[in-house]
Write a protein that holds these residues in place. Structure first.
Motif, PDB file in Angstrom:
ATOM      1  N   GLN A 190       0.837  -1.202   0.000  1.00  0.00           N
ATOM      2  CA  GLN A 190       0.000   0.000   0.000  1.00  0.00           C
ATOM      3  C   GLN A 190       0.865   1.241   0.000  1.00  0.00           C
ATOM      4  O   GLN A 190       1.866   1.305   0.713  1.00  0.00           O
ATOM      5  N   MET A 191       0.451   2.214  -0.817  1.00  0.00           N
ATOM      6  CA  MET A 191       1.108   3.517  -0.808  1.00  0.00           C
ATOM      7  C   MET A 191       0.074   4.580  -0.438  1.00  0.00           C
ATOM      8  O   MET A 191      -0.875   4.825  -1.185  1.00  0.00           O
ATOM      9  N   GLU A 192       0.256   5.175   0.721  1.00  0.00           N
ATOM     10  CA  GLU A 192      -0.588   6.284   1.180  1.00  0.00           C
ATOM     11  C   GLU A 192       0.227   7.554   1.026  1.00  0.00           C
ATOM     12  O   GLU A 192       1.256   7.731   1.698  1.00  0.00           O
ATOM     13  N   LEU A 193      -0.205   8.415   0.127  1.00  0.00           N
ATOM     14  CA  LEU A 193       0.496   9.677  -0.107  1.00  0.00           C
ATOM     15  C   LEU A 193      -0.161  10.801   0.681  1.00  0.00           C
ATOM     16  O   LEU A 193      -1.390  10.870   0.785  1.00  0.00           O
ATOM     17  N   ALA A 194       0.648  11.688   1.229  1.00  0.00           N
ATOM     18  CA  ALA A 194       0.106  12.925   1.787  1.00  0.00           C
ATOM     19  C   ALA A 194      -0.425  13.771   0.632  1.00  0.00           C
ATOM     20  O   ALA A 194       0.251  13.958  -0.381  1.00  0.00           O
ATOM     21  N   GLN A 195      -1.639  14.277   0.773  1.00  0.00           N
ATOM     22  CA  GLN A 195      -2.246  15.040  -0.326  1.00  0.00           C
ATOM     23  C   GLN A 195      -1.514  16.348  -0.593  1.00  0.00           C
ATOM     24  O   GLN A 195      -1.639  16.912  -1.685  1.00  0.00           O
ATOM     25  N   SER A 196      -0.732  16.803   0.356  1.00  0.00           N
ATOM     26  CA  SER A 196       0.074  18.014   0.134  1.00  0.00           C
ATOM     27  C   SER A 196       1.101  17.826  -0.964  1.00  0.00           C
ATOM     28  O   SER A 196       1.630  18.803  -1.499  1.00  0.00           O
ATOM     29  N   THR A 197       1.383  16.582  -1.351  1.00  0.00           N
ATOM     30  CA  THR A 197       2.387  16.320  -2.383  1.00  0.00           C
ATOM     31  C   THR A 197       1.858  16.537  -3.794  1.00  0.00           C
ATOM     32  O   THR A 197       2.658  16.560  -4.739  1.00  0.00           O
ATOM     33  N   TYR A 198       0.535  16.688  -3.958  1.00  0.00           N
ATOM     34  CA  TYR A 198       0.028  16.872  -5.318  1.00  0.00           C
ATOM     35  C   TYR A 198      -1.214  17.757  -5.415  1.00  0.00           C
ATOM     36  O   TYR A 198      -1.706  18.007  -6.514  1.00  0.00           O
ATOM     37  N   GLU A 231      -4.891  21.233   0.950  1.00  0.00           N
ATOM     38  CA  GLU A 231      -5.644  20.099   1.467  1.00  0.00           C
ATOM     39  C   GLU A 231      -6.989  20.577   2.027  1.00  0.00           C
ATOM     40  O   GLU A 231      -7.323  20.395   3.191  1.00  0.00           O
ATOM     41  N   ALA A 232      -7.745  21.213   1.155  1.00  0.00           N
ATOM     42  CA  ALA A 232      -9.035  21.803   1.523  1.00  0.00           C
ATOM     43  C   ALA A 232      -9.838  22.030   0.250  1.00  0.00           C
ATOM     44  O   ALA A 232      -9.264  22.081  -0.845  1.00  0.00           O
ATOM     45  N   PRO A 233     -11.171  22.157   0.361  1.00  0.00           N
ATOM     46  CA  PRO A 233     -11.976  22.425  -0.827  1.00  0.00           C
ATOM     47  C   PRO A 233     -11.440  23.641  -1.558  1.00  0.00           C
ATOM     48  O   PRO A 233     -11.001  24.598  -0.921  1.00  0.00           O
ATOM     49  N   PRO A 234     -11.446  23.619  -2.889  1.00  0.00           N
ATOM     50  CA  PRO A 234     -12.025  22.609  -3.789  1.00  0.00           C
ATOM     51  C   PRO A 234     -11.086  21.469  -4.168  1.00  0.00           C
ATOM     52  O   PRO A 234     -11.271  20.846  -5.199  1.00  0.00           O
ATOM     53  N   TRP A 235     -10.052  21.204  -3.361  1.00  0.00           N
ATOM     54  CA  TRP A 235      -9.179  20.052  -3.573  1.00  0.00           C
ATOM     55  C   TRP A 235      -8.536  20.088  -4.965  1.00  0.00           C
ATOM     56  O   TRP A 235      -8.595  19.149  -5.744  1.00  0.00           O
ATOM     57  N   THR A 236      -7.910  21.206  -5.273  1.00  0.00           N
ATOM     58  CA  THR A 236      -7.393  21.453  -6.618  1.00  0.00           C
ATOM     59  C   THR A 236      -6.125  20.654  -6.895  1.00  0.00           C
ATOM     60  O   THR A 236      -5.177  20.667  -6.099  1.00  0.00           O
ATOM     61  N   PHE A 237      -6.121  19.982  -8.011  1.00  0.00           N
ATOM     62  CA  PHE A 237      -4.961  19.221  -8.489  1.00  0.00           C
ATOM     63  C   PHE A 237      -3.898  20.205  -8.929  1.00  0.00           C
ATOM     64  O   PHE A 237      -4.136  21.071  -9.764  1.00  0.00           O
ATOM     65  N   ASP A 238      -2.698  20.091  -8.353  1.00  0.00           N
ATOM     66  CA  ASP A 238      -1.584  20.985  -8.664  1.00  0.00           C
ATOM     67  C   ASP A 238      -0.671  20.276  -9.667  1.00  0.00           C
ATOM     68  O   ASP A 238       0.051  19.345  -9.305  1.00  0.00           O
ATOM     69  N   THR A 239      -0.694  20.701 -10.902  1.00  0.00           N
ATOM     70  CA  THR A 239       0.034  20.006 -11.962  1.00  0.00           C
ATOM     71  C   THR A 239       1.533  19.976 -11.703  1.00  0.00           C
ATOM     72  O   THR A 239       2.209  18.963 -11.940  1.00  0.00           O
ATOM     73  N   GLY A 240       2.092  21.071 -11.205  1.00  0.00           N
ATOM     74  CA  GLY A 240       3.526  21.110 -10.942  1.00  0.00           C
ATOM     75  C   GLY A 240       3.933  20.121  -9.870  1.00  0.00           C
ATOM     76  O   GLY A 240       4.883  19.344 -10.043  1.00  0.00           O
ATOM     77  N   LYS A 241       3.212  20.136  -8.744  1.00  0.00           N
ATOM     78  CA  LYS A 241       3.494  19.165  -7.675  1.00  0.00           C
ATOM     79  C   LYS A 241       3.283  17.742  -8.173  1.00  0.00           C
ATOM     80  O   LYS A 241       4.076  16.836  -7.884  1.00  0.00           O
ATOM     81  N   ALA A 242       2.186  17.557  -8.919  1.00  0.00           N
ATOM     82  CA  ALA A 242       1.850  16.214  -9.392  1.00  0.00           C
ATOM     83  C   ALA A 242       2.906  15.670 -10.346  1.00  0.00           C
ATOM     84  O   ALA A 242       3.255  14.487 -10.287  1.00  0.00           O
ATOM     85  N   ARG A 261       6.062  16.323 -10.376  1.00  0.00           N
ATOM     86  CA  ARG A 261       7.227  15.903  -9.592  1.00  0.00           C
ATOM     87  C   ARG A 261       6.961  14.558  -8.909  1.00  0.00           C
ATOM     88  O   ARG A 261       7.826  13.682  -8.899  1.00  0.00           O
ATOM     89  N   MET A 262       5.778  14.408  -8.362  1.00  0.00           N
ATOM     90  CA  MET A 262       5.434  13.147  -7.707  1.00  0.00           C
ATOM     91  C   MET A 262       5.335  12.013  -8.718  1.00  0.00           C
ATOM     92  O   MET A 262       5.791  10.891  -8.467  1.00  0.00           O
ATOM     93  N   ARG A 263       4.749  12.274  -9.876  1.00  0.00           N
ATOM     94  CA  ARG A 263       4.580  11.232 -10.889  1.00  0.00           C
ATOM     95  C   ARG A 263       5.933  10.663 -11.348  1.00  0.00           C
ATOM     96  O   ARG A 263       6.037   9.476 -11.668  1.00  0.00           O
ATOM     97  N   ALA A 264       6.961  11.487 -11.347  1.00  0.00           N
ATOM     98  CA  ALA A 264       8.283  10.993 -11.737  1.00  0.00           C
ATOM     99  C   ALA A 264       8.755   9.910 -10.763  1.00  0.00           C
ATOM    100  O   ALA A 264       9.318   8.887 -11.182  1.00  0.00           O
ATOM    101  N   HIS A 265       8.497  10.097  -9.482  1.00  0.00           N
ATOM    102  CA  HIS A 265       8.894   9.092  -8.489  1.00  0.00           C
ATOM    103  C   HIS A 265       7.971   7.873  -8.549  1.00  0.00           C
ATOM    104  O   HIS A 265       8.440   6.733  -8.416  1.00  0.00           O
ATOM    105  N   LEU A 266       6.703   8.100  -8.774  1.00  0.00           N
ATOM    106  CA  LEU A 266       5.771   6.974  -8.897  1.00  0.00           C
ATOM    107  C   LEU A 266       6.111   6.132 -10.122  1.00  0.00           C
ATOM    108  O   LEU A 266       5.996   4.900 -10.095  1.00  0.00           O
ATOM    109  N   LYS A 267       6.547   6.795 -11.193  1.00  0.00           N
ATOM    110  CA  LYS A 267       6.973   6.068 -12.389  1.00  0.00           C
ATOM    111  C   LYS A 267       8.159   5.171 -12.072  1.00  0.00           C
ATOM    112  O   LYS A 267       8.183   3.993 -12.472  1.00  0.00           O
TER     113      LYS A 267
END
Length: 267
Positions: free
Chosen positions: A219-227, A231-242, A244-250
């Motif tokens: 299981q991988m539980e990520l802190a939502q602050s990483t992407y 961490e509050a409504p409207p829970w906006t996806f941050d492309t820049g953070k994401a 960076r995270m996607r590179a490690h997930l890859k």
């Protein structure tokens, strides 16, 4: 009614499980939620988007229903994952802050019906895909994808690390799988991590992780602050953070896809 599960098939040994990204709540159930419940705050926001295409040949099994309908990562018998600690139940009665979410709480009959209509089909699909992948490779790796706010005092003290890896104290996968994931997380500059900390692996990881039978789960539980932007409504996806995270997930998923047990499986 919305199909309770979405499946995207690949031929990699890796199967991604996504039990908590869904936001579908049937109208009859939504009518029983209070304002706090209707906010659906405890969603694993955008996790399916974060992992989409990271390992193109991976299989993805995603629950479309919200965890307030029924939690696909809880024991269908209702047994607690973390005895003695604050947690949420098969059908949660509170949110992650301990606040009531129902005007009309679910009855035992409601829970049994939801288990049949939502929980069981998700796990039937997940089990079928793991069986299919194992038939191809001689083994299957379930990588269970989660996220949560980094600060939830009701559930844990202080700030949650960025990467939270769970293998139920090493019981759910080959040690090399755990080592590969941890090595990549440790090398990820600017990110914190923990192995088998507050989240040791939910029911999905514990149920399917049977290394002796060729089924490995982590299981991988990520802190939502990483992407997320916040961490509050409207829970906006941050492309820049994401990104960076996607590179490690890859790196993680490609490493798992290249793994093979020392006996059997791929050569």
């Amino acid at each position: 009614m919305t199909d309770p599960v979405e499946i995207s098939r690949g031929n990699s040994p890796v199967v991604l499980g996504l039990p908590h990204t869904g936001t579908f709540v049937p109208a009859t159930i939504d009518a029983k939620l209070n304002a706090c419940g209707k906010a659906l705050a405890d969603t694993d926001w955008h996790i399916h988007t974060l992992y989409d295409g990271v390992l193109p040949d991976a299989t993805m099994v995603r629950a479309t229903f919200h965890r307030y309908v029924i939690d696909a990562n809880r024991d269908p018998a209702g047994t607690s994952l973390y005895p003695g600690q604050n947690t949420t139940t098969l059908v949660p009665l509170t949110d992650f802050d301990g606040q009531d979410i129902w005007d009309i709480p679910p009855t035992a009959k409601d829970i049994a019906e939801r288990r049949d209509v939502f929980h069981a089909p998700y796990h039937a699909a997940l089990a079928a895909e793991l069986d299919r992948v194992r038939a191809i490779h001689g083994f299957a790796i379930l990588y269970d994808c989660h996220s949560i706010r980094s600060r939830v005092p009701f559930l844990f003290d202080d700030v949650l690390p960025d990467f939270n890896v769970g293998t139920n104290l090493g019981a759910t996968c080959d040690p090399e799988i755990e080592n590969r994931v941890m090595s990549i997380c440790q090398a990820a500059e600017g990110y914190s991590l923990v192995l088998n900390g507050r989240f040791k692996g939910g029911w999905t990881t514990r149920h399917y992780g049977q290394p002796a039978n060729g089924f490995h789960a982590i299981q991988m539980e990520l802190a939502q602050s990483t992407y997320l932007s916040a961490e509050a409504p409207p829970w906006t996806f941050d492309t820049g953070k994401a990104d960076r995270m996607r590179a490690h997930l890859k790196d993680i998923l490609e490493s798992l896809a290249d793994w093979a047990p020392q006996t059997g499986g791929k050569i």
